[in-house]
Design a protein around this motif. Sequence first.
Motif, PDB file in Angstrom:
ATOM      1  N   GLN A 144       0.849  -1.181   0.000  1.00  0.00           N
ATOM      2  CA  GLN A 144       0.000   0.000   0.000  1.00  0.00           C
ATOM      3  C   GLN A 144       0.896   1.246   0.000  1.00  0.00           C
ATOM      4  OE1 GLN A 144      -1.867   0.218   3.806  1.00  0.00           O
ATOM      5  NE2 GLN A 144      -3.618   1.388   3.097  1.00  0.00           N
ATOM      6  N   ASP A 159       1.259   2.410  -5.847  1.00  0.00           N
ATOM      7  CA  ASP A 159      -0.107   2.530  -5.334  1.00  0.00           C
ATOM      8  C   ASP A 159      -0.515   4.006  -5.321  1.00  0.00           C
ATOM      9  OD1 ASP A 159      -2.512   1.693  -4.170  1.00  0.00           O
ATOM     10  OD2 ASP A 159      -1.722   1.921  -2.138  1.00  0.00           O
ATOM     11  N   LYS A 176      -2.017  -5.348  -3.308  1.00  0.00           N
ATOM     12  CA  LYS A 176      -1.262  -4.574  -2.325  1.00  0.00           C
ATOM     13  C   LYS A 176      -1.408  -5.170  -0.920  1.00  0.00           C
ATOM     14  CE  LYS A 176       0.109  -1.659  -5.437  1.00  0.00           C
ATOM     15  NZ  LYS A 176      -0.501  -2.280  -6.604  1.00  0.00           N
ATOM     16  N   LEU A 178      -1.861  -4.556   2.801  1.00  0.00           N
ATOM     17  CA  LEU A 178      -2.553  -3.398   3.368  1.00  0.00           C
ATOM     18  C   LEU A 178      -2.178  -3.043   4.798  1.00  0.00           C
ATOM     19  CD1 LEU A 178      -6.103  -4.020   1.874  1.00  0.00           C
ATOM     20  CD2 LEU A 178      -4.247  -2.615   0.972  1.00  0.00           C
TER      21      LEU A 178
END
Lengths: 441, 441
Positions: A144, A159, A176, A178
């Motif tokens: 992320q 991202d 991604k 997180l």
Amino acid sequence: MSLSNLQSRDLKHLWHPCAQMKDYETFPPMEIVSAKGSLLHTANDGPLIDIISSWWCKSLGHGHDEVQQAVRDQMEKFEHVILANTSNELIVNLCEKLISLNPGYNKVFFADSGSDGVEVAVKMSLQYQQQNGQEQRKKFMSLQNAYHGETILTLALGDCGLYSAPYAALMPEIKKILDIPYVSGKVEDLPFEDFSSLLEPLEEYADELAGIVIEPVLQGAGGMLFYHPSFIKALRDWTSARGIHLIADEILTGMGRLGKVRACEFAGVLPDFSVFSKSMTAGFTPMSCVLTTDEIYNGFYDDYETGRGFMHSNTYTGNAISAAAAVAALEFYEREQVFARVAKDSVYMHELFEDVAAETGALLNVRSCGFVVAADLDMSLAGLNKKRCGYELYKKAVRKGLLLRPLGNTVYFLPPLNIERDLLEKSADIMKELIFEELRS
Amino acid sequence: MSLSNLQSRDLKHLWHPCAQMKDYETFPPMEIVSAKGSLLHTANDGPLIDIISSWWCKSLGHGHDEVQQAVRDQMEKFEHVILANTSNELIVNLCEKLISLNPGYNKVFFADSGSDGVEVAVKMSLQYQQQNGQEQRKKFMSLQNAYHGETILTLALGDCGLYSAPYAALMPEIKKILDIPYVSGKVEDLPFEDFSSLLEPLEEYADELAGIVIEPVLQGAGGMLFYHPSFIKALRDWTSARGIHLIADEILTGMGRLGKVRACEFAGVLPDFSVFSKSMTAGFTPMSCVLTTDEIYNGFYDDYETGRGFMHSNTYTGNAISAAAAVAALEFYEREQVFARVAKDSVYMHELFEDVAAETGALLNVRSCGFVVAADLDMSLAGLNKKRCGYELYKKAVRKGLLLRPLGNTVYFLPPLNIERDLLEKSADIMKELIFEELRS
Ligand SMILES: Cc1ncc(COP(=O)(O)O)c(C=O)c1O
Ligand SMILES: Cc1ncc(COP(=O)(O)O)c(C=O)c1O
């Protein structure tokens, strides 16, 4: 707005990077005539403190004598010779320095831009898996808020939705991770923590992953976010146990920026690949490199007919001008113990930011590691609660002589590693003054 | 095989580009100590004629005085300053030169490697379509046998299956145009032909295409294949009529390599984007640029809040070392009328190849344009009908002082634009001798 002759000529033809060019109508480009050390000299205004090392690369400032001399000397020999089937003392010397700085690695592959370097590492990882019995490992994950460059693949690894949305049709899907343990304060002070439980959600992808790509410790373009180094340890343990590669993009963080050769050293971790650029040539010319292990290299080593070679070949691979700058930079880092100085001055720079935060009450979440310190403008305060506050601050900062270039509403210093303390202090003073002016407005 | 000290050190750490490293066991790297003009000087053998301009980029040979002087002068000012919100005389000068050499274009965007430059053009094209009412235009096509670089996207645009197969999982699907009117002989001599009917198969993709990417006239890495320039005219007419972009990758062909600024000039065609690199800096350091029109630029020009800006930003965009080399190279090209000389000497170089073909009877399909001439080894002949014949020739050629680096079984000369005629002749003699030796073996 009245433009200088050069400004008009610029705006006629030059499409500047990372810009809505309409912004240049009200904020025309500053004319640089020369640069030395941490200062940019402009045609019509005073000097500017290059507090962001010209997009994070000028690690020894501008016009560094030794780096320049090395390039001048190299020009007497050659600027650039194809590296396929040739060698030379310079490039071998650079490889030896890179390897001796990075115990555990044994092979060096060169590319041009940082983005190219990340592409090389990902290609190596995927090809390795494909030709070493792990054909099902075709996917990559990243973090992320990541940023890994400007090519379609590296945008997909990143991202930063805004920058990549128009290109979605060409981008591979990259999931991604997180749950990142972001931190405030001084990263160097953090005690070890066990973050292995954060990786449980990855388990469902364990069989299809070729590699995980990370910016270790510091995510730059994503907002100067720092996360706990122990998270890298968790990632390394998890990936190692499953035959998944860990790829560290040390383009921003590596070669002293965080006070170490590699940011992954904070976690005592050796990824399968580490990518360097920026500080590697002290910001002279584009060069990136990928360091990897014998194990990876051996997965490509075979008879030609098997088709297992790594065929990547940027024209300028191993360019001698960049290599000369890199060798000189690495020698200077070592001889002058630059990284150790960074680790020390880092505390001073962090305190400067803490002071501005305390005095203005307008900075949240002061955080730093090595020679990068950042904080978020408190957008709830009157005077700051406006659109593009960071950008407004930027325009005012340059008029005061500071190239403060906020990322969104995050202000940061990322100066040359050899910047003088008084320039750091002056930069903090200007930033403080600016914030006070905004709060009063 | 006994290795020199440098060779052993090299093989310990350096992962060479475009290679199965096992090949280096029997063909260790040649040690380059210096280079001047069209000659590479080695440590243990004699000089080598750099007949491929060090992967096609050293357009003015090595150690060119004016280019070097320009770089030395620029170092007195600065090496590299962030180009976002700054400008300088040098980069504006470069833009003006590029635009004046390329009437019809008005905007210049810079990147680093050639691969990065192609990424920029494709990203601009896609984003333009997305934000200018053509959201359905998301696909790109390119040509059979194309080569556009080493990043995942540019590999996908290319058609060199061997190099890209391991990365298929990350690559967007890019359909290839199959009916290319390849030609033999001298491209400059070809009369106009109408190839519009060749494009009929494209009609089914007309509504979803954002752009078509081509290497104009010459496909380099795909095998030094030349096609009829009138095909570009057909492509331009077809794309213009449908709102599809034409993107010319002039990285190899542009800036004099084919005797013109742009190879598309042979077809009298202005693509929406032209990408340059290699000869642009005379092979000094990596820099690429994308030239485009006001129409494209205006499709991005808007208030910041609309999110329509082009946010691409390689760290080293507009690097001053590369820019200084580029300005010096362009000035030299112009003052010395280098491109006109290429057009003339091209005939001579073509004749040399025809002579070798006639005398040996071992070269098929002699073809050329500007300062690139190529032919295929007749693999049906005894002595040549073996595996990796081109590679075997290469190893023998360097022992005779010629860096002849066949692509598969295609031999070619792609020398510095200012190479001396006697070196061309000597190169042809060496090649002839080599072929005779193979035929006798
Ligand atoms: C972490 C990281 N990766 C990759 C890149 C891309 O490097 P380049 O701009 O040289 O392509 C950057 C540039 O800022 C970066 O910070
Ligand atoms: C036509 C063409 N496009 C793109 C490239 C890639 O350029 P670079 O190697 O600088 O990435 C090349 C390199 O040979 C080329 O010939």
